[in-house]
Design an enzyme around this catalytic site. Structure first.
Site, PDB file in Angstrom:
ATOM      1  N   TYR B 102       0.846  -1.200   0.000  1.00  0.00           N
ATOM      2  CA  TYR B 102       0.000   0.000   0.000  1.00  0.00           C
ATOM      3  C   TYR B 102       0.878   1.245   0.000  1.00  0.00           C
ATOM      4  O   TYR B 102       1.952   1.261   0.610  1.00  0.00           O
ATOM      5  CB  TYR B 102      -0.862   0.050   1.260  1.00  0.00           C
ATOM      6  N   TYR B 141      -0.341 -10.018   0.709  1.00  0.00           N
ATOM      7  CA  TYR B 141       0.745  -9.414   1.491  1.00  0.00           C
ATOM      8  C   TYR B 141       0.776  -9.982   2.910  1.00  0.00           C
ATOM      9  O   TYR B 141      -0.242 -10.447   3.430  1.00  0.00           O
ATOM     10  CB  TYR B 141       0.628  -7.887   1.508  1.00  0.00           C
ATOM     11  N   HIS B 156     -10.630  -3.128  -0.986  1.00  0.00           N
ATOM     12  CA  HIS B 156     -11.563  -2.590   0.008  1.00  0.00           C
ATOM     13  C   HIS B 156     -12.642  -1.768  -0.692  1.00  0.00           C
ATOM     14  O   HIS B 156     -12.330  -0.963  -1.566  1.00  0.00           O
ATOM     15  CB  HIS B 156     -10.831  -1.661   0.982  1.00  0.00           C
TER      16      HIS B 156
END
Lengths: 182, 234
Positions: B102, B141, B156
């Site tokens: 991210y 991850y 998400h």
């Protein structure tokens, strides 16, 4: 869901720790500007069952305008705040008017508050009531449905200086009252 | 809390799921207070997001160059509890890049950042409740929940419906991921049918030949389409 038709809901999952750039890139914590007539400031902190701050929560408020209307052209009634290292969030808004309730019983002025965080698999839903509305609060059907006075008191903000203080305790001693729909 | 909440009965996860360690100190333990069905819904568009640009829904065009990874199209419909489309509803997404990283200061796992990928998007649903994003498939991850813990690849989703009770944040998964059985966040949803409702499906009709695979993910929100209630000063 028995006896009802319609598709089954998509399950909730946690917001996780990495939502900030997507959900908080614009400041939505001011529902009105601080110099708006009647502007009030709401401040609070989110803490966990150990009493430690929750620094990675997102708090949303959904409220009526001063006349008790939801979602008007001039006032969306929606706000969002992240929490800082001390778990603190804040909003600048107006005090909502009373809104209609079940069977014509008005509800006391309140803001709906949703908290999302890593470790919350679904948002928790609570309500912020106002300390200067003792009479309306006493007649409020939702507050009245909470028998435990201590739990009920967690929903009423406190006046601290020029601001209203509303802390959210997710778990443990003094846990905030959280709601679900019937 | 021994009694199942109405949320759990509908397939939502419980607040406390000890295998997902972060729930242990954050899950409320007092019984939830029931808001009666007769309580008027809080209605309104109410998200105040301002303008949304076309590039907001194309996560591969937010920088100078194209991000690395497998280009995909994510599309589906947002429906209310009656199966009716949620129109003009805000859909926000965020995700890791193809390497599973991210662009967030708290993500420090040693996979490369992609200078051409921020991993955040938004759009409004159309008259059929449809949304559409172009992005790259996120990587799995590691996380520190338990020894050798890995999250299955996911996107998400934050979704708004017609009322306050329909507010949903969830995660969309990809079909056939071997990490499902090892992931306590996915497994926090106990009912296999409910688990399937979080998994997208490969859709050749959405796929654009020679360009991008298409995945379909329909989202069903709690609550019915709001019937406006009487306003006190109308």
């Amino acid at each position: 869901m028995s006896g009802e038709t319609g598709p089954e809901p998509t399950p909730s999952q946690t917001i996780g720790p990495f939502f900030h750039d997507a959900l908080l890139e614009r400041d939505l914590s001011e529902l009105v500007s601080p110099d708006h007539p009647g502007a009030i400031r709401i401040e609070g902190a989110v803490c966990d069952g150990a009493g430690d701050p929750v620094p990675d929560a997102m708090v949303e408020v959904w409220q009526a305008d001063a006349a008790g209307s939801y979602g008007s052209e001039e006032f969306s009634g929606f706000g969002r705040s992240g929490t800082d290292d001390e778990g603190r969030f804040s909003f600048t808004t107006v005090k909502p008017g009373p809104v209609p309730g079940p069977e014509g019983i008005p509800q006391a002025p309140h803001a709906n508050v949703l908290i999302f965080a890593r470790g919350l698999l679904r948002q928790v839903v609570t309500r912020l009531y106002f300390p200067d509305e003792e009479e309306a609060n006493a007649a409020d059907p939702v507050l009245a449905s909470i028998e435990d006075a201590e739990l009920r008191e967690t929903l009423v903000a406190r006046r601290v200086g020029d601001a209203l203080r509303f802390d959210v305790r997710l778990q443990g001693e003094g846990q905030t009252a959280f709601f679900e729909f019937e | 809390m021994t009694q199942q909440t109405t949320g759990e009965a509908a397939g939502h996860p419980p607040y406390l799921y000890p295998d997902y360690k972060s729930t242990r100190l954050r899950a409320p333990k007092e019984p939830l207070v029931i808001l009666p069905r007769s309580l008027p819904d809080v209605t309104g568009p109410a998200h105040g997001r301002g303008r949304i640009d076309a590039t907001d829904a194309d996560l591969t065009r937010q920088h100078e160059g194209e991000p690395l990874g497998e280009r995909i199209i994510l599309t589906g419909r947002v429906l209310d509890g009656d199966g009716r489309p949620v129109r003009n509803g805000l859909v926000e997404v965020w995700q890791a890049n193809a390497a599973g990283r991210y662009t967030h200061q708290r993500d420090q796992h040693p996979a490369p950042l992609d200078p051409n990928f921020s991993g955040a998007g938004r759009c409004l649903t159309d008259d059929e409740g449809r949304y559409r994003f172009v992005t790259v498939r996120p990587g799995a991850y590691p996380w520190k929940n338990h020894d050798n813990a890995w999250r299955p690849a996911h996107v998400h989703f934050s979704v708004f419906g017609s009322s306050f009770r329909s507010r949903l944040i969830t995660q969309m998964y990809f079909p056939g991921d071997p990490l499902f059985e090892h992931d306590p966040i996915f497994q926090s949803v106990r009912d296999p049918g409910a688990q399937r409702r979080m998994i997208s499906s490969l859709d050749l009709g959405t796929t654009e030949p020679e360009w991008a695979l298409g995945y379909r993910f329909d989202i069903v929100l709690e609550g019915r389409d709001a019937t406006p209630f009487e306003r006190p000063h109308a």
